[in-house]
Scaffold this motif. Structure first.
Motif, short mmCIF file in Angstrom:
data_model
loop_
_atom_site.label_atom_id
_atom_site.label_comp_id
_atom_site.label_asym_id
_atom_site.label_seq_id
_atom_site.Cartn_x
_atom_site.Cartn_y
_atom_site.Cartn_z
N LEU A 140 -86.01 -62.77 3.87
CA LEU A 140 -85.84 -61.80 3.22
C LEU A 140 -86.34 -62.08 1.71
O LEU A 140 -85.81 -63.18 1.22
CB LEU A 140 -84.48 -61.15 2.97
N ALA A 141 -87.02 -61.26 0.95
CA ALA A 141 -87.37 -61.58 -0.20
C ALA A 141 -86.20 -61.66 -1.38
O ALA A 141 -85.40 -60.83 -1.34
CB ALA A 141 -88.50 -60.42 -0.92
N ALA A 142 -86.08 -62.58 -2.30
CA ALA A 142 -85.12 -62.76 -3.20
C ALA A 142 -85.07 -61.56 -4.09
O ALA A 142 -86.17 -60.96 -4.42
CB ALA A 142 -85.09 -64.33 -3.86
N GLN A 143 -84.04 -61.28 -4.54
CA GLN A 143 -83.78 -60.15 -5.70
C GLN A 143 -84.71 -60.43 -6.95
O GLN A 143 -85.15 -59.23 -7.50
CB GLN A 143 -82.56 -59.94 -5.98
N GLU A 144 -84.74 -61.65 -7.65
CA GLU A 144 -85.66 -61.73 -8.57
C GLU A 144 -87.24 -61.48 -8.25
O GLU A 144 -87.86 -60.99 -9.01
CB GLU A 144 -85.46 -63.13 -9.07
N LEU A 145 -87.58 -61.78 -6.98
CA LEU A 145 -89.00 -61.38 -6.60
C LEU A 145 -89.32 -59.88 -6.62
O LEU A 145 -90.23 -59.38 -6.98
CB LEU A 145 -89.47 -62.14 -5.21
N VAL A 146 -88.26 -59.16 -6.02
CA VAL A 146 -88.16 -57.63 -5.89
C VAL A 146 -88.43 -57.19 -7.44
O VAL A 146 -89.00 -56.40 -7.34
CB VAL A 146 -86.80 -57.10 -5.10
N HIS A 147 -87.45 -57.77 -8.29
CA HIS A 147 -87.42 -57.13 -9.37
C HIS A 147 -88.88 -57.44 -10.32
O HIS A 147 -89.53 -56.67 -10.85
CB HIS A 147 -86.35 -57.72 -10.51
N LYS A 148 -89.33 -58.85 -9.94
CA LYS A 148 -90.70 -59.00 -10.73
C LYS A 148 -91.81 -58.24 -9.99
O LYS A 148 -92.80 -57.48 -10.90
CB LYS A 148 -91.21 -60.75 -10.32
N ALA A 149 -91.89 -57.99 -8.96
CA ALA A 149 -92.63 -57.12 -8.24
C ALA A 149 -92.76 -55.65 -8.73
O ALA A 149 -93.81 -54.93 -8.95
CB ALA A 149 -92.73 -57.30 -6.81
N SER A 150 -91.70 -55.09 -8.68
CA SER A 150 -91.21 -53.89 -9.11
C SER A 150 -91.79 -53.58 -10.49
O SER A 150 -92.28 -52.57 -11.03
CB SER A 150 -89.87 -53.64 -9.25
N GLY A 151 -91.60 -54.53 -11.65
CA GLY A 151 -91.99 -54.45 -12.74
C GLY A 151 -93.45 -54.40 -13.05
O GLY A 151 -94.17 -54.06 -14.06
N MET A 152 -94.34 -55.09 -11.95
CA MET A 152 -95.82 -54.85 -11.75
C MET A 152 -96.24 -53.41 -10.87
O MET A 152 -97.50 -53.19 -10.85
CB MET A 152 -96.21 -56.32 -11.31
N GLY A 153 -95.36 -52.65 -10.69
CA GLY A 153 -95.51 -51.49 -9.97
C GLY A 153 -95.96 -51.81 -8.49
O GLY A 153 -96.54 -50.95 -8.04
N ILE A 154 -95.37 -53.15 -7.88
CA ILE A 154 -95.80 -53.13 -6.82
C ILE A 154 -94.02 -53.14 -5.83
O ILE A 154 -93.44 -54.19 -6.10
CB ILE A 154 -96.33 -54.58 -6.37
N GLY A 155 -94.22 -52.58 -4.91
CA GLY A 155 -92.89 -52.47 -4.01
C GLY A 155 -93.11 -53.62 -2.91
O GLY A 155 -94.11 -53.86 -2.35
N LEU A 156 -92.03 -54.41 -2.82
CA LEU A 156 -91.92 -55.55 -1.78
C LEU A 156 -91.39 -54.85 -0.40
O LEU A 156 -90.14 -54.54 -0.69
CB LEU A 156 -91.15 -56.57 -2.15
N VAL A 157 -91.85 -54.80 0.46
CA VAL A 157 -91.35 -54.18 1.59
C VAL A 157 -91.33 -54.99 3.09
O VAL A 157 -92.68 -55.49 3.28
CB VAL A 157 -92.10 -52.93 2.07
N SER A 158 -90.16 -55.32 3.56
CA SER A 158 -90.38 -56.23 4.76
C SER A 158 -91.03 -55.43 6.00
O SER A 158 -90.92 -54.29 5.91
CB SER A 158 -88.76 -56.66 5.15
N PHE A 159 -91.54 -56.18 6.74
CA PHE A 159 -92.13 -55.61 8.06
C PHE A 159 -91.21 -54.66 8.64
O PHE A 159 -91.39 -53.40 9.14
CB PHE A 159 -92.78 -56.69 8.91
N VAL A 160 -89.83 -54.96 8.80
CA VAL A 160 -89.07 -54.15 9.62
C VAL A 160 -88.72 -52.96 8.83
O VAL A 160 -88.78 -51.85 9.56
CB VAL A 160 -87.47 -54.70 9.57
N GLU A 161 -88.77 -52.82 7.35
CA GLU A 161 -88.62 -51.36 6.69
C GLU A 161 -89.96 -50.75 6.94
O GLU A 161 -89.94 -49.46 6.72
CB GLU A 161 -88.50 -51.69 5.35
#
Length: 980
Positions: free
Chosen positions: A380-401
């Motif tokens: 699972l992606a760490a929260q800091e990576l999720v926030h970083k990607a979100s700041g670039m307008g990129i959603g991090l989505v696991s294959f399960v999701e």
């Protein structure tokens, strides 16, 4: 220059050919040239970047705007053929021909700027194609390269030339079999190497202004053989207005049909079909490799299902970059083209940045607000990576999701960490519990409830288990242990632990789940995916504390709220519910409610947790003391020596209260000295228990019910009701009657909230009562009831009243200790004097209790004591002086009389018959007890006055204890059996 008008398919010659032949659009290979870019769009893109203070990103995607529109309309429906903003080139694979075509884009550097008009492919594009053609080479496919700009002329100032032609030869050349290019307008053959011919594609569709005047329109038809190529070259004769042979292809200029010998390398799959490849499980190796399902393919398949009527293509990248999907989808009336990054083994910050710069930036050059995402596998992606990607307008989505279901890995991790760090229910204290459960009519027993339930959950079908247990038997500990062990022992299941005490009343299952997920910090609550996952058997719902789902309930309606939880029991759903036994009127009420729903609960289990045995108590103490077995054994022995405390310790929660007490306090209680007596110890334990119950049923925002003192009063009322009875249990109707008395003592505000039936449930399920299977209520332990009665008696004495309850029933030794400690020595002694010397008190129980108290405090019986008909069997009366006491009809069987007045005991038993014979004419018998406590009749005595019997008994006792008497006859005590 490409314009909107030129993008019309009606003006494209391939479209004309498709319309007039049986050819397919997918058979055509189209690559962009210098006439396929729009320099006005490129300039507009540069201007847009200025106010944003950003640098234009090569290859300046807007310049291909109209080319892309044409390309997508031409290849509409051909999902495997694409020209993406990030990889603006195309790879064609013709399965039936075993042919792969690298459609290169040589306009990468082209823009509106004057110094950019030349051919350039770029190293990244060349290596991209090289990687893919290398795989085709391993499979024996024919590899054809197509590029617009000329690679042969080499003039650096000519905009028709490819400036990085050397890179093409060095990087891509080793994996090519043949190369086609434009711009030379000549049909002669040239070579990259002897096995790689280079041919011009001609200019069959060019207008005069787009080519030199002396150059005619021309084309070639090429046939490829294993050892040669054949060509038919044609040109357009303007004067004759017809197509004629183009003899420039031959050395002498006399033929337009030529054959050139070529030794193609590694084309066995395409040009030598008789050659058989190694087989893998019945298929050719190349086929097996081609059909392998990698991660990107799986994501692509899900995307096609997720975005209905969409076109999704995979864009492969080199090892340093992410593969991604090029998705064309209609969202209502909006058409959207977007990239979806793909990475199988987790995600890193570097990958996010690279995807944003190299892929997302290209797509957003045409659509600045385009939503983009990365689908990742692995951890699972760490929260800091999720926030970083979100700041670039990129959603991090696991294959399960991405599949439309909920990825609970983060939830489970937080849940497990919470369980491990829980200080109220420390997981290290857990002791495997004993459990009874039913399968059909058969009852089974398990020594490890958690292991048994885990086995139930491993079965490949749904399961609904209701685990009942008295308060404090470890239901929450069990549910925590299940939630902790399921991810380890059954990793394909997701445990969702819902502690109902923390939630508001919910009318539907969905509302209950939504509350819990929000309370647990989940940011994505998908109430469509959750029921699906539950029904499919992917989730285990662990409902802890069904009895706490609602705070106002009656026994008659105790099962109604089961419907809320039973809504979850569908398909292969796995559900475990824990509840207090005393929440329900009887076990039969539970079974009836559940069996009425048997059609939806085919795998129902009803289980009941049992109290701790000595081995479990010892194990709990060992866990509490960090594995110190010797110290645990000492603490166990200490608890064992405090009267009835071991019985209380069978309840795990009470054991935890007891174990938390300092050892000095336990020793004080053991030795009946110091500040902590057994009575004070019990007061502390009961206070802690009732305080716990008050807090449990009074969550934040809840309407107040009973406070701690009111719970004290309630249990005292029940204890006084049970005290005079031989049967120490109450039926529900009797409990309701007692609750009615309690209601009368409440304030008007409380009466408005609590009716008799609601209060009955509160007392029955939220104090110190337990319930058996038949529905009878009793105290958790006899000693608790005795303490409450002793406490009430002591308070009556302090207030100057007579403790009437001590006249109705005899106290136990433990209760005598309680009474003496609670009343105080002075008050207790005064009560005994008043009771023993008052001849108007005829209740034998009162006299017996008074003797108990004086003996416990070490005082002799008053000289004028009236012990008429008092039951003194088995009492220790050592050292007592019975002179002056009235023992008429008293029963002294098995009483210890060491040091008692020998002359007076018998006559005091029957003073009115001291000179006569027994009224019934029956015989009297002297008996003695051996050291092993068995009774030996000594001898029947002739009927004589009672004083003679007493003397005879004492004499016999002395003889039996005299030196020289056989061991088996030596005794410690003696007595009389006296008829009444």
């Amino acid at each position: 220059m490409v314009s909107p008008e030129r993008t019309s398919p009606r003006r494209a010659s391939p479209t004309f050919l498709v319309a007039n032949t049986r050819w397919k659009y997918s058979w055509f290979v189209i690559v962009p040239g210098n006439h396929d870019i729009n320099r006005d769009e490129a300039e507009a893109y540069f201007i847009q970047c200025r106010p944003r203070r950003t640098q234009p990103q090569e290859p300046y995607l807007p310049k291909w705007k109209y080319y892309i529109e044409f390309f997508e309309r031409f290849y509409q429906g051909e999902k495997e053929i694409s020209f993406s903003p990030v990889d603006p080139w195309t790879l064609w694979e013709f399965e039936d021909l075993r042919l792969v075509v690298a459609g290169m884009n040589s306009t990468m550097k082209e823009s509106h700027e004057e110094d950019s008009h030349y051919g350039w492919v770029g190293e990244r594009q060349l290596r991209w194609f090289s990687d893919r053609l290398r795989k085709s080479k391993e499979r024996g496919w024919f590899r054809l390269g197509v590029v617009h700009h000329n690679i042969e002329r080499g003039a650096v100032t000519d905009d028709e030339n490819l400036r990085d032609a050397d890179d093409l030869k060095n990087i891509l050349g080793p994996n090519l079999n043949q190369l086609l290019h434009g711009h030379t307008h000549c049909s002669k053959i040239s070579w990259l190497k002897p096995s790689i011919p280079v041919l011009s594609t001609g200019s069959a569709a060019l207008k005069t202004e787009a080519r030199p005047p002396e150059v005619p329109n021309q084309y070639q038809v090429i046939r490829i053989r294993p050892d040669r190529i054949e060509r038919w070259t044609r040109q357009y004769d303007v004067g004759g207005k017809r197509w004629i042979g183009d003899t420039r292809c031959s050395e002498k200029g006399d033929r337009w049909h030529v054959k050139d010998v070529v030794h193609f390398e590694d084309v066995y799959g395409a040009l030598e079909p008789s050659w058989k490849e190694p087989e893998i499980h019945g298929r050719r190796e190349s086929e097996a490799l081609d059909r392998r399902e990698d991660f990107a393919t799986r994501v692509c398949e899900v995307a096609r299902l997720k975005y209905r009527d969409s076109e999704v293509d995979i864009r492969r990248s080199d090892a340093s970059r992410l593969d991604y999907l090029h998705v064309r989808v209609m969202d209502g009336t909006v058409a959207r083209i977007q990239p979806i990054g793909v990475t199988e083994h987790g995600i890193s910050g570097e990958q996010i940045e690279a995807f944003g710069q190299e892929v997302v930036a290209q797509y957003r050059s045409l659509d600045p607000t385009l939503p983009c995402a990365i689908v990742y596998g692995g951890d699972l992606a760490a929260q800091e990576l999720v926030h970083k990607a979100s700041g670039m307008g990129i959603g991090l989505v696991s294959f399960v999701e991405f599949q439309g279901i909920v990825d609970f890995r983060g939830y489970v991790q937080r849940q497990t960490e919470k369980i491990i760090s829980d200080i109220v229910y420390p997981y290290g204290l857990y002791v495997p519990q004993r459990m009874l459960y039913e399968i059909g009519r058969d009852q089974h027993e398990s020594g490890d409830a958690c292991a048994t339930i885990l086995e139930w959950l491993k079965e490949p079908f749904g399961r609904f288990a209701l685990v009942l247990g008295d308060f404090g038997t470890g239901k929450t500990f069990l549910m925590h242990e299940l939630a902790r062990r399921i991810p380890v022992e059954i990793p394909h299941l997701t445990p969702v632990l819902i502690e109902l005490r923390n939630l508001e009343k919910a009318g539907t299952f969905g509302q209950l789940i939504a509350q819990h997920l929000a309370y647990s910090g989940e940011t994505r609550i998908d109430l469509e995916a959750f029921p699906y996952m539950l029904k499919e058997g992917r989730i285990v719902l662990l409902f802890d504390g069904f009895d706490e789902l609602v705070l106002r309930v009656t026994y008659q309606r105790a099962t109604e709220h089961l419907d809320t939880l039973l809504q979850s029991a569908q398909g292969r759903a796995r559900v475990v519910v824990s509840s207090r036994t005393q929440h329900f009127e009887s076990d039969a009420q539970v079974r009836t409610a559940l069996y009425q729903r048997a059609e939806v609960l085919p795998s129902l289990r009803v289980a009941r947790l049992q109290l701790f045995d000595d081995a479990q108590i010892l194990k709990f103490l060992e866990n509490l003391l960090k594995g110190d077995r010797e110290q645990a054994a000492r603490r166990f022995a200490l608890i064992h020596d405090i009267r009835d405390l071991l019985g209380l310790s069978q309840n795990p929660r009470m054991l935890s209260f007891i174990a938390a007490l300092p050892e000095e306090q336990l020793r004080d209680a053991q030795e009946s000295k110091g500040k902590i007596t057994s009575a004070e110890l019990y007061r502390m334990l009961i206070e802690r228990w009732l305080t716990f119950e008050e807090k449990r049923l009074s969550p934040s925002g809840a309407v107040p019910t009973l406070n701690v003192q009111e719970r004290w009063d309630a249990v005292a009322t029940v204890a006084l009701c049970l005290w005079p009875r031989l049967d120490r249990t109450l039926r529900l109707t009797e409990l309701t009657e007692e609750a009615a008395h309690i209601v009368e003592k409440l304030t008007q505000a409380q009466k408005a909230q609590l009716d008799t039936h609601t209060l009955t449930h509160l007392v029955g399920s939220g104090t110190l009562l337990v319930r058996d299977e038949s529905g009878a209520f009793a105290f958790v332990h006899q000693s608790v009831m005795e303490w409450l009665v002793a406490d009430h008696a002591a308070k009556q004495m302090v207030s100057g009243s007579v403790p009437s309850m001590l006249m109705s029933r005899e106290m136990s030794d433990l209760m005598t200790d309680f009474f003496c400690d609670l009343a105080g020595e002075k008050a207790a002694l005064q009560w005994t004097v008043n009771t023993l010397t008052d001849y108007t008190i005829s209740e034998p129980a009162a006299k017996s209790n008074a003797v108990r108290v004086r003996t416990r405090l070490g005082y002799e019986i008053p000289l004028s004591a009236s012990l008429v008909a008092t039951d003194l069997r088995g009492r220790s009366l050592s050292g007592q002086n019975f002179s002056g006491a009235n023992l008429q009809n008293a029963d002294l069987t098995d009483a210890r009389l060491d040091g008692a007045d020998e002359e007076d005991v018998g006559t005091r038993c029957h003073p009115e018959r001291s000179e006569g014979s027994p009224a019934n004419g029956g015989s009297l018998a002297v008996f003695a007890a051996r050291d092993d406590t068995s009774v030996i009749p000594w001898s029947p005595l002739p009927v004589r006055p009672a004083r003679h019997y007493a003397k005879c008994a004492m004499r016999a006792w002395r003889i039996l204890r005299a030196p020289g008497t056989p061991t088996h006859l030596r005794t410690r005590r003696a007595g009389l059996i006296l008829p009444r």
